[in-house]
Design a protein around this motif. Structure first.
Motif, PDB file in Angstrom:
ATOM      1  N   THR A 212       0.740  -0.943   0.174  1.00 56.09           N
ATOM      2  CA  THR A 212       0.433   0.318   0.171  1.00 56.09           C
ATOM      3  C   THR A 212       1.124   1.084   0.298  1.00 56.09           C
ATOM      4  OG1 THR A 212      -1.884  -1.098   1.460  1.00 56.09           O
ATOM      5  CG2 THR A 212      -1.979   1.424   0.923  1.00 56.09           C
ATOM      6  N   MET A 213       1.752   1.328   0.874  1.00 51.74           N
ATOM      7  CA  MET A 213       2.698   2.296   1.232  1.00 51.74           C
ATOM      8  C   MET A 213       3.107   2.715  -0.704  1.00 51.74           C
ATOM      9  SD  MET A 213       4.951   1.970   4.721  1.00 51.74           S
ATOM     10  CE  MET A 213       5.805   2.988   3.918  1.00 51.74           C
ATOM     11  N   ASN A 214       4.272   1.080  -1.397  1.00 52.95           N
ATOM     12  CA  ASN A 214       4.286   1.522  -2.884  1.00 52.95           C
ATOM     13  C   ASN A 214       3.740   2.547  -3.397  1.00 52.95           C
ATOM     14  OD1 ASN A 214       6.415   1.042  -4.141  1.00 52.95           O
ATOM     15  ND2 ASN A 214       5.950  -1.448  -4.603  1.00 52.95           N
ATOM     16  N   VAL A 215       2.758   1.487  -3.301  1.00 56.49           N
ATOM     17  CA  VAL A 215       1.117   2.468  -4.639  1.00 56.49           C
ATOM     18  C   VAL A 215       1.097   3.721  -4.212  1.00 56.49           C
ATOM     19  CG1 VAL A 215      -0.884   2.116  -5.244  1.00 56.49           C
ATOM     20  CG2 VAL A 215       0.009  -0.029  -4.866  1.00 56.49           C
ATOM     21  N   VAL A 216       0.987   4.286  -2.989  1.00 55.47           N
ATOM     22  CA  VAL A 216       0.969   5.842  -2.743  1.00 55.47           C
ATOM     23  C   VAL A 216       1.948   6.208  -3.246  1.00 55.47           C
ATOM     24  CG1 VAL A 216       0.643   7.530  -0.675  1.00 55.47           C
ATOM     25  CG2 VAL A 216      -0.930   5.111  -0.489  1.00 55.47           C
ATOM     26  N   GLU A 217       3.336   5.669  -2.536  1.00 57.27           N
ATOM     27  CA  GLU A 217       4.889   6.750  -2.975  1.00 57.27           C
ATOM     28  C   GLU A 217       4.575   6.807  -4.579  1.00 57.27           C
ATOM     29  OE1 GLU A 217       7.365   4.936  -1.486  1.00 57.27           O
ATOM     30  OE2 GLU A 217       7.251   5.636   0.981  1.00 57.27           O
TER      31      GLU A 217
END
Length: 397
Positions: free
Chosen positions: A298-303
């Motif tokens: 999720t963090m990866n997608v947001v970034e």
């Protein structure tokens, strides 16, 4: 082929580009797989050690008895005796050669019960008349803690479980009296010397069992023959194969062949309990991986929102973007799973070489030195679990 290579390199580049998220994700998978392998390997060792000890200390791989012996034999044991010539008949049907046949040996057992006395103490016991030479094949699964095992040179010596000796207040070298009902309905007694004390994996058995040479048991009971013939194989994995072969060879009207796992009630209950524990561990590890990967993905997608928007503006379809993230998750699972397997194997080897001293579990008579036993199925299962959970965790983000 070239397109697949390009996609793989692109996925690998994205993982290397986001070092923090990738490291956290791979570490989560690796930790989970290591924990799963060590826990599963320890339980697998317990299963194998417990199984082989149960087989070689008590049951053998197969037991040949008369039909319904295990249902009605205790009430009327002398009705289920085999004649003395059964050994010759069995030998004629099966060549006992380790090179060409899975059967290692076939030995007789004569079961009985009665009272054992020493001084003012009298207890009930369950006894077995056995061939003193069977220890050559059965090994040291039945551990002699004090004294020595049965010997054809000492027909007046017996061995008994440590629990029975403790309850009776005797030790190796003491003299006791056995009192039994004979085959003709009378009562017979014999004085014997305790040659040694033994322990098995089953405490309840050690609290009531004794063994003596089968020739002495026959004289005591004033009978001949044996209640069962115990078949020991070279490999436990051949049990079902030999079970089918014996059932096809021997008449079902005269013989009943029972495999060890139908007689090992305590073993079966223990394996069911431990299997449930391993399944619970697998569920916990799966949830840990799912939560860890979902969070980092999720963090990866947001970034990478800008990167995703640019790709879609250039005409990349949503499915292709989803597939890229799924491939990244699968690769993370594969790398983490491979590292987990490697680290798990190294730790399992080190721990097994050192050994894990374990106290006696409930219902068992002695402790043991634990090891970690990894199997190919276990390793493949762990790798599949790593890849599958990371794939699932990659969908939602």
């Amino acid at each position: 082929m070239q397109a697949l290579k390009v996609k793989f390199l692109l996925v690998l580049r994205n993982i290397l580009r986001h070092k923090r998220c990738s490291t956290i994700s791979i570490s989560s998978v690796t930790f989970g797989i290591v924990a799963l392998l060590l826990a599963s390997g320890f339980i697998e060792f317990i299963f194998q050690d417990f199984r082989e000890t149960t087989i070689r200390s008590q049951l053998g791989h197969l037991q040949i008895v008369k039909p319904h012996y295990f249902e009605a034999g205790k009430a009327d044991p002398y009705r289920f005796l085999f004649p003395d010539d059964l050994e010759q008949n069995l030998s004629n049907n099966f060549t006992l050669s380790n090179d060409i046949h899975p059967i290692e040996t076939i030995v007789p057992r004569l079961s009985f019960s009665g009272l054992i006395s020493h001084g003012d103490a009298t207890l009930s016991f369950i006894g077995e008349g056995v061939d003193p030479q069977e220890q050559v094949y059965f090994g040291n699964a039945l551990k002699i803690s004090t004294g020595s095992n049965l010997s054809a040179d000492h027909p007046d010596h017996l061995i008994m479980g440590e629990g029975l000796a403790r309850n009776l207040g005797v030790k190796a070298g003491d003299q006791i009296v056995l009192l039994v009902n004979t085959a003709t309905g009378g009562i017979n007694a014999v004085e014997m010397i305790i040659g040694g004390l033994f322990s098995t994996v089953t405490k309840s058995y050690d609290d009531s069992a004794l063994r003596l040479p089968i020739s002495t048991a026959r004289q005591l009971l004033r009978t001949q023959g044996a209640h069962s013939w115990v078949v020991l194989l070279n490999d436990t994995n051949q049990t079902d194969q030999m079970l089918a072969a014996l059932r096809n060879t021997l008449s079902q009207d005269c013989f009943e062949i029972v495999p060890w796992y139908q007689l090992a009630d305590f073993y079966n209950k223990t394996t069911v309990l431990f299997t449930k524990q391993v399944q619970a561990i697998k569920l916990i590890i799966t949830l840990i991986i799912l939560l860890g990967i979902s969070n980092t993905m999720t963090m990866n997608v947001v970034e990478r929102t800008g990167e995703i928007g640019t790709a879609m503006a250039l005409g990349v379809k949503k499915f292709d973007i989803l597939r890229q993230f799924l491939c990244e998750g699968a690769l993370i699972g594969g790398i983490g799973g491979a590292l987990g397997i490697l680290i798990g194997w190294l730790l399992a080897t080190i721990i097994s070489n050192i050994g894990i001293p374990m106290p006696p579990p409930p219902g068992m008579a002695r402790g043991y030195i634990g090891e970690i036993l990894l199997t190919s199925n276990m390793v493949l299962e762990a790798l599949a679990l790593a890849i599958l959970t990371t794939l699932i965790a990659s969908v939602y983000p």
